[in-house]
Scaffold this motif. Structure first.
Motif, PDB file in Angstrom:
ATOM      1  N   ASP A   1      41.986  39.203  34.134  1.00 36.19           N
ATOM      2  CA  ASP A   1      40.831  38.299  34.118  1.00 36.19           C
ATOM      3  C   ASP A   1      39.497  39.036  34.126  1.00 36.19           C
ATOM      4  OD1 ASP A   1      41.177  39.199  36.729  1.00 36.19           O
ATOM      5  OD2 ASP A   1      40.465  37.339  37.626  1.00 36.19           O
ATOM      6  N   MET A   2      39.518  40.369  34.295  1.00 40.43           N
ATOM      7  CA  MET A   2      38.300  41.171  34.208  1.00 40.43           C
ATOM      8  C   MET A   2      38.190  41.837  32.835  1.00 40.43           C
ATOM      9  SD  MET A   2      36.838  40.748  37.145  1.00 40.43           S
ATOM     10  CE  MET A   2      35.696  42.079  37.301  1.00 40.43           C
ATOM     11  N   ASN A   3      39.037  41.389  31.894  1.00 41.84           N
ATOM     12  CA  ASN A   3      39.059  41.894  30.527  1.00 41.84           C
ATOM     13  C   ASN A   3      39.494  43.361  30.457  1.00 41.84           C
ATOM     14  OD1 ASN A   3      38.716  41.212  27.756  1.00 41.84           O
ATOM     15  ND2 ASN A   3      36.856  42.426  27.709  1.00 41.84           N
ATOM     16  N   MET A   4      40.340  43.763  31.399  1.00 39.20           N
ATOM     17  CA  MET A   4      40.841  45.137  31.434  1.00 39.20           C
ATOM     18  C   MET A   4      42.338  45.144  31.133  1.00 39.20           C
ATOM     19  SD  MET A   4      38.200  46.945  32.107  1.00 39.20           S
ATOM     20  CE  MET A   4      38.970  48.509  32.400  1.00 39.20           C
ATOM     21  N   PRO A   5      42.792  46.096  30.315  1.00 37.57           N
ATOM     22  CA  PRO A   5      44.228  46.194  30.056  1.00 37.57           C
ATOM     23  C   PRO A   5      44.976  46.498  31.357  1.00 37.57           C
ATOM     24  CG  PRO A   5      42.975  47.634  28.585  1.00 37.57           C
ATOM     25  CD  PRO A   5      42.020  47.108  29.603  1.00 37.57           C
ATOM     26  N   LEU A   6      46.159  45.937  31.495  1.00 38.83           N
ATOM     27  CA  LEU A   6      46.962  46.186  32.693  1.00 38.83           C
ATOM     28  C   LEU A   6      47.741  47.479  32.545  1.00 38.83           C
ATOM     29  CD1 LEU A   6      48.294  42.648  33.660  1.00 38.83           C
ATOM     30  CD2 LEU A   6      46.572  44.026  34.809  1.00 38.83           C
ATOM     31  N   ASP A   7      47.061  48.549  32.194  1.00 41.41           N
ATOM     32  CA  ASP A   7      47.671  49.876  32.145  1.00 41.41           C
ATOM     33  C   ASP A   7      47.641  50.449  33.548  1.00 41.41           C
ATOM     34  OD1 ASP A   7      47.827  49.559  29.432  1.00 41.41           O
ATOM     35  OD2 ASP A   7      46.059  50.772  28.997  1.00 41.41           O
ATOM     36  N   GLY A   8      48.566  51.316  33.836  1.00 41.57           N
ATOM     37  CA  GLY A   8      48.565  51.971  35.133  1.00 41.57           C
ATOM     38  C   GLY A   8      49.296  51.198  36.209  1.00 41.57           C
ATOM     39  N   TYR A   9      49.694  49.984  35.921  1.00 39.69           N
ATOM     40  CA  TYR A   9      50.487  49.198  36.854  1.00 39.69           C
ATOM     41  C   TYR A   9      51.933  49.208  36.389  1.00 39.69           C
ATOM     42  CZ  TYR A   9      46.107  47.077  38.493  1.00 39.69           C
ATOM     43  OH  TYR A   9      44.866  46.858  38.997  1.00 39.69           O
ATOM     44  N   GLU A  10      52.810  48.813  37.293  1.00 44.31           N
ATOM     45  CA  GLU A  10      54.176  48.526  36.860  1.00 44.31           C
ATOM     46  C   GLU A  10      54.076  47.368  35.879  1.00 44.31           C
ATOM     47  OE1 GLU A  10      57.182  49.909  37.848  1.00 44.31           O
ATOM     48  OE2 GLU A  10      56.024  51.423  38.918  1.00 44.31           O
ATOM     49  N   PRO A  11      54.935  47.322  34.893  1.00 44.99           N
ATOM     50  CA  PRO A  11      54.853  46.196  33.971  1.00 44.99           C
ATOM     51  C   PRO A  11      55.172  44.881  34.680  1.00 44.99           C
ATOM     52  CG  PRO A  11      56.739  47.605  33.452  1.00 44.99           C
ATOM     53  CD  PRO A  11      55.996  48.259  34.562  1.00 44.99           C
ATOM     54  N   PRO A  12      54.600  43.785  34.206  1.00 45.72           N
ATOM     55  CA  PRO A  12      54.889  42.500  34.842  1.00 45.72           C
ATOM     56  C   PRO A  12      56.359  42.141  34.686  1.00 45.72           C
ATOM     57  CG  PRO A  12      53.513  42.206  32.884  1.00 45.72           C
ATOM     58  CD  PRO A  12      53.670  43.663  33.092  1.00 45.72           C
ATOM     59  N   THR A  13      56.888  41.466  35.694  1.00 47.99           N
ATOM     60  CA  THR A  13      58.286  41.048  35.665  1.00 47.99           C
ATOM     61  C   THR A  13      58.435  39.556  35.438  1.00 47.99           C
ATOM     62  OG1 THR A  13      58.305  40.757  38.063  1.00 47.99           O
ATOM     63  CG2 THR A  13      58.993  42.914  37.203  1.00 47.99           C
ATOM     64  N   HIS A  14      57.406  38.777  35.819  1.00 51.97           N
ATOM     65  CA  HIS A  14      57.468  37.320  35.697  1.00 51.97           C
ATOM     66  C   HIS A  14      56.102  36.770  35.315  1.00 51.97           C
ATOM     67  CE1 HIS A  14      61.006  38.211  38.095  1.00 51.97           C
ATOM     68  NE2 HIS A  14      61.491  37.061  37.666  1.00 51.97           N
ATOM     69  N   TRP A  15      56.099  35.536  34.863  1.00 52.82           N
ATOM     70  CA  TRP A  15      54.864  34.852  34.502  1.00 52.82           C
ATOM     71  C   TRP A  15      55.003  33.382  34.857  1.00 52.82           C
ATOM     72  CZ3 TRP A  15      54.108  30.868  30.943  1.00 52.82           C
ATOM     73  CH2 TRP A  15      55.260  30.469  30.245  1.00 52.82           C
ATOM     74  N   MET A  16      53.879  32.697  34.927  1.00 54.26           N
ATOM     75  CA  MET A  16      53.878  31.242  35.097  1.00 54.26           C
ATOM     76  C   MET A  16      52.590  30.674  34.507  1.00 54.26           C
ATOM     77  SD  MET A  16      53.103  30.864  39.197  1.00 54.26           S
ATOM     78  CE  MET A  16      53.224  29.121  39.255  1.00 54.26           C
ATOM     79  N   HIS A  17      52.669  29.397  34.090  1.00 59.76           N
ATOM     80  CA  HIS A  17      51.465  28.716  33.601  1.00 59.76           C
ATOM     81  C   HIS A  17      50.466  28.596  34.738  1.00 59.76           C
ATOM     82  CE1 HIS A  17      52.773  27.629  29.587  1.00 59.76           C
ATOM     83  NE2 HIS A  17      53.952  27.309  30.088  1.00 59.76           N
ATOM     84  N   LEU A  18      49.198  28.489  34.397  1.00 69.39           N
ATOM     85  CA  LEU A  18      48.171  28.288  35.411  1.00 69.39           C
ATOM     86  C   LEU A  18      48.381  26.939  36.090  1.00 69.39           C
ATOM     87  CD1 LEU A  18      44.971  29.482  33.514  1.00 69.39           C
ATOM     88  CD2 LEU A  18      46.461  30.794  35.019  1.00 69.39           C
ATOM     89  N   PRO A  19      48.091  26.846  37.372  1.00 70.16           N
ATOM     90  CA  PRO A  19      48.203  25.546  38.038  1.00 70.16           C
ATOM     91  C   PRO A  19      47.119  24.610  37.508  1.00 70.16           C
ATOM     92  CG  PRO A  19      47.228  27.155  39.509  1.00 70.16           C
ATOM     93  CD  PRO A  19      47.641  27.900  38.265  1.00 70.16           C
ATOM     94  N   PRO A  20      47.353  23.306  37.617  1.00 70.82           N
ATOM     95  CA  PRO A  20      46.313  22.373  37.165  1.00 70.82           C
ATOM     96  C   PRO A  20      45.092  22.464  38.072  1.00 70.82           C
ATOM     97  CG  PRO A  20      48.079  21.185  38.271  1.00 70.82           C
ATOM     98  CD  PRO A  20      48.516  22.617  38.157  1.00 70.82           C
TER      99      PRO A  20
END
Length: 106
Positions: free
Chosen positions: A62-81
């Motif tokens: 959300d800060m417009n930065m690539p998620l490099d340097g982290y472990e890769p994401p394992t899960h995702w979910m839609h934004l809450p309403p």
């Protein structure tokens, strides 16, 4: 509310989602999308010396930065309403009687 889903099923069309990152810095990363970070070259790109143009697509936070340097994401979910807007209480009725500040004798 949405449930966590395996990362392999995450949308890769620019849809904004929440991600779960594992590893040492495990936790939720809110409002991420798959793509390239947005970049405004200015001057219609004529004088841009940014290396952002060479980045591959990937997860962007959300800060417009690539998620490099982290472990890769394992899960995702839609934004809450979003929350419901607060109820707007009607204004109390005003006394509309006119006060004659300068009465005339009559």
């Amino acid at each position: 509310m949405s449930e966590w889903q395996p990362i392999d099923s995450a949308p890769k069309d620019g849809t904004v989602v929440d991600l779960w990152i594992g590893g040492e810095f495990a936790g939720r990363r809110a409002s991420c999308f798959w793509g390239k970070p947005e970049h405004d070259c200015g001057e219609h790109g004529r004088y841009c010396d940014s290396d952002w143009h060479d980045l591959d697509e990937g997860w962007v936070d959300d800060m417009n930065m690539p998620l490099d340097g982290y472990e890769p994401p394992t899960h995702w979910m839609h934004l809450p309403p979003p929350p419901d807007p607060p109820a707007i209480e009607p204004e109390p009725e005003r006394d509309t009687k006119t006060i004659d500040m300068f009465p005339t004798e009559g």
